[in-house]
Scaffold this motif. Structure first.
Motif, short mmCIF file in Angstrom:
data_model
loop_
_atom_site.label_atom_id
_atom_site.label_comp_id
_atom_site.label_asym_id
_atom_site.label_seq_id
_atom_site.Cartn_x
_atom_site.Cartn_y
_atom_site.Cartn_z
N ILE A 190 -3.65 1.94 -0.17
CA ILE A 190 -2.94 1.39 -1.31
C ILE A 190 -3.91 0.57 -2.16
O ILE A 190 -5.01 0.24 -1.72
CB ILE A 190 -1.73 0.53 -0.89
CG1 ILE A 190 -2.17 -0.67 -0.05
CG2 ILE A 190 -0.70 1.36 -0.17
CD1 ILE A 190 -1.04 -1.64 0.24
N ALA A 191 -3.48 0.24 -3.38
CA ALA A 191 -4.36 -0.41 -4.34
C ALA A 191 -4.98 -1.70 -3.80
O ALA A 191 -6.18 -1.95 -3.98
CB ALA A 191 -3.60 -0.69 -5.62
N GLU A 192 -4.16 -2.53 -3.13
CA GLU A 192 -4.65 -3.82 -2.66
C GLU A 192 -5.86 -3.65 -1.74
O GLU A 192 -6.89 -4.33 -1.90
CB GLU A 192 -3.54 -4.57 -1.91
CG GLU A 192 -2.40 -5.02 -2.79
CD GLU A 192 -1.31 -3.97 -2.95
OE1 GLU A 192 -0.19 -4.31 -3.36
OE2 GLU A 192 -1.58 -2.77 -2.66
N GLU A 193 -5.75 -2.77 -0.77
CA GLU A 193 -6.85 -2.56 0.18
C GLU A 193 -8.07 -1.94 -0.50
O GLU A 193 -9.21 -2.35 -0.25
CB GLU A 193 -6.39 -1.67 1.34
CG GLU A 193 -5.40 -2.35 2.27
CD GLU A 193 -5.23 -1.60 3.57
OE1 GLU A 193 -5.61 -2.16 4.62
OE2 GLU A 193 -4.73 -0.46 3.54
N ILE B 257 -5.84 -6.21 -13.94
CA ILE B 257 -4.97 -6.17 -15.11
C ILE B 257 -3.87 -5.14 -14.87
O ILE B 257 -4.14 -4.04 -14.39
CB ILE B 257 -5.77 -5.79 -16.39
CG1 ILE B 257 -6.91 -6.79 -16.61
CG2 ILE B 257 -4.86 -5.74 -17.61
CD1 ILE B 257 -7.86 -6.39 -17.72
N GLY B 258 -2.65 -5.49 -15.21
CA GLY B 258 -1.57 -4.53 -15.04
C GLY B 258 -0.28 -5.02 -15.65
O GLY B 258 -0.18 -6.18 -16.10
N GLY B 259 0.73 -4.16 -15.69
CA GLY B 259 2.05 -4.55 -16.13
C GLY B 259 2.79 -5.20 -14.98
O GLY B 259 2.17 -5.86 -14.13
N PHE B 260 4.12 -5.02 -14.94
CA PHE B 260 4.90 -5.61 -13.86
C PHE B 260 4.68 -4.77 -12.60
O PHE B 260 5.43 -3.85 -12.30
CB PHE B 260 6.38 -5.66 -14.23
CG PHE B 260 7.18 -6.54 -13.31
CD1 PHE B 260 7.28 -7.90 -13.54
CD2 PHE B 260 7.84 -6.01 -12.21
CE1 PHE B 260 8.01 -8.73 -12.69
CE2 PHE B 260 8.57 -6.82 -11.36
CZ PHE B 260 8.65 -8.17 -11.60
N SER B 261 3.62 -5.10 -11.87
CA SER B 261 3.19 -4.32 -10.71
C SER B 261 3.21 -5.18 -9.45
O SER B 261 2.84 -6.36 -9.48
CB SER B 261 1.78 -3.78 -10.94
OG SER B 261 1.22 -3.28 -9.75
N SER B 262 3.61 -4.58 -8.33
CA SER B 262 3.60 -5.29 -7.05
C SER B 262 2.21 -5.81 -6.71
O SER B 262 2.08 -6.84 -6.05
CB SER B 262 4.09 -4.36 -5.93
OG SER B 262 5.40 -3.95 -6.15
N VAL B 263 1.18 -5.09 -7.13
CA VAL B 263 -0.20 -5.47 -6.80
C VAL B 263 -0.50 -6.89 -7.27
O VAL B 263 -1.13 -7.68 -6.57
CB VAL B 263 -1.20 -4.47 -7.41
CG1 VAL B 263 -2.64 -4.90 -7.12
CG2 VAL B 263 -0.96 -3.07 -6.88
N LEU B 264 -0.03 -7.23 -8.47
CA LEU B 264 -0.30 -8.55 -9.02
C LEU B 264 0.44 -9.66 -8.27
O LEU B 264 0.03 -10.82 -8.31
CB LEU B 264 0.09 -8.58 -10.50
CG LEU B 264 -0.78 -7.73 -11.43
CD1 LEU B 264 -0.21 -7.72 -12.83
CD2 LEU B 264 -2.22 -8.23 -11.45
#
Length: 311
Positions: A249-252, A266-273
């Motif tokens: 996943i993106a975080e890892e 940088i991102g929109g309303f994303s869980s990653v942020l």
């Protein structure tokens, strides 16, 4: 003959699978039956299914290709789930996607089992989602009647415990049943305060999204990697190098690529942020200034330690 297990684990996304590993440790569950249901069949799905199935005595990977008419998706998923050879009883049911008719039906079937839920990404802190209690479409009410599935609100009343990764944010679940867990503890690997790469988090964008404005902004940011979402058909900006996630996943993947430096995300309303702690990255959330949700999303972003940029 199905080998009996005390727990049934219901999972739909790679993020859920990663979080489940931590939740199962907290619940002291070492053996379980796993049902992994996906409509994406992505590289990430397979990677985290394999990780989660390592301790499962019974594991099912169910892929349902998205059909044009929504009702056929529900029927096919319902059929696949209920034709599995799962056990007659469980002591614990683990579920995240409570909006899924089939998984809600399965969990409700086991009357004596403890139902333990866990976060389904940013949807569980977003008060503008259907799960949070917005008036459901008439279509969903019809589906619930047709499949004899309790409503989301009634199902939430059956949940014994809920595990969340968002300790500082309001949640759709009652606060008295929430337990907090950090599945990203192993990602805190920063060894220097030097600036790392800049990442943009892609998403499947709705038709009315101001894509042109976003593309102009992104071209000004000197982005090193485009983090493609599994459900994103094509990258929004094709000339930004894609981050090779190798199933993670993106975080890892972001932390591995940053090599101990502080990433800019940088991102929109994303869980990653929301998932990555504010002291582990510089985070920027992009908010559409003319949208009715702009004030609400910007307030959430600030609570999560993000800088807000309106466009």
């Amino acid at each position: 003959m199905v080998k009996l297990s005390t727990s049934l684990v219901l999972c739909r996304t790679p993020f859920q699978a990663l979080l489940l590993k931590a939740v199962l440790v907290e619940e002291n569950v070492t053996d379980y039956h796993l049902v992994y249901l996906t409509q994406d069949d992505s590289e990430e799905d397979h990677y985290y299914y394999n990780k989660l199935s390592e301790n499962a005595s019974q594991a099912y990977y169910l892929y349902q290709h998205k059909k044009k008419f929504d009702i056929f998706n529900h029927i096919e998923i319902y059929r696949k789930v209920f034709f599995m050879n799962i056990a007659p009883e469980y002591h614990k049911i683990f579920i995240s996607s409570i909006s899924s008719l089939a998984l809600r039906k399965v969990a409700s079937h086991y009357k004596e089992a403890e139902i333990i839920s866990f976060d389904d990404g940013s949807g569980h802190i977003n008060k503008h989602t259907l799960i949070a209690g917005r008036r459901p479409a008439i279509r969903m009410r019809v589906y619930e009647k047709l499949f004899r599935v309790p409503t989301v609100e009634k199902f939430k009343c059956k949940i014994h415990r809920h595990y969340s990764v968002y300790p500082h944010l309001d949640h759709i679940m009652p606060r008295d049943i929430i337990r907090y867990v950090n599945p990203f503890g192993s990602l805190k690997l920063l060894r220097s305060k030097a600036a790392g790469p800049t990442f943009f988090i892609g998403q499947p964008y709705p038709a009315n999204y101001p894509v042109d404005k976003l593309m102009v902004f992104l071209r000004e940011q000197k982005i090193d990697y485009y983090v493609k979402h599994p459900r994103e058909a094509q990258p929004l900006v094709p000339d930004i190098p894609l981050l090779k996630k190798n199933g993670k996943i993106a975080e890892e993947a972001i932390f591995k690529t940053s090599k101990g430096k502080i990433p800019r995300i940088i991102g929109g309303f994303s869980s990653v942020l929301f998932n990555i702690p504010h002291d582990q990255a510089k985070k920027i959330m992009l908010v559409i200034k003319d949208d009715v949700t702009a004030k609400y999303y910007s307030e959430l972003a600030i609570q999560a330690g993000c800088k807000v940029v309106f466009f």
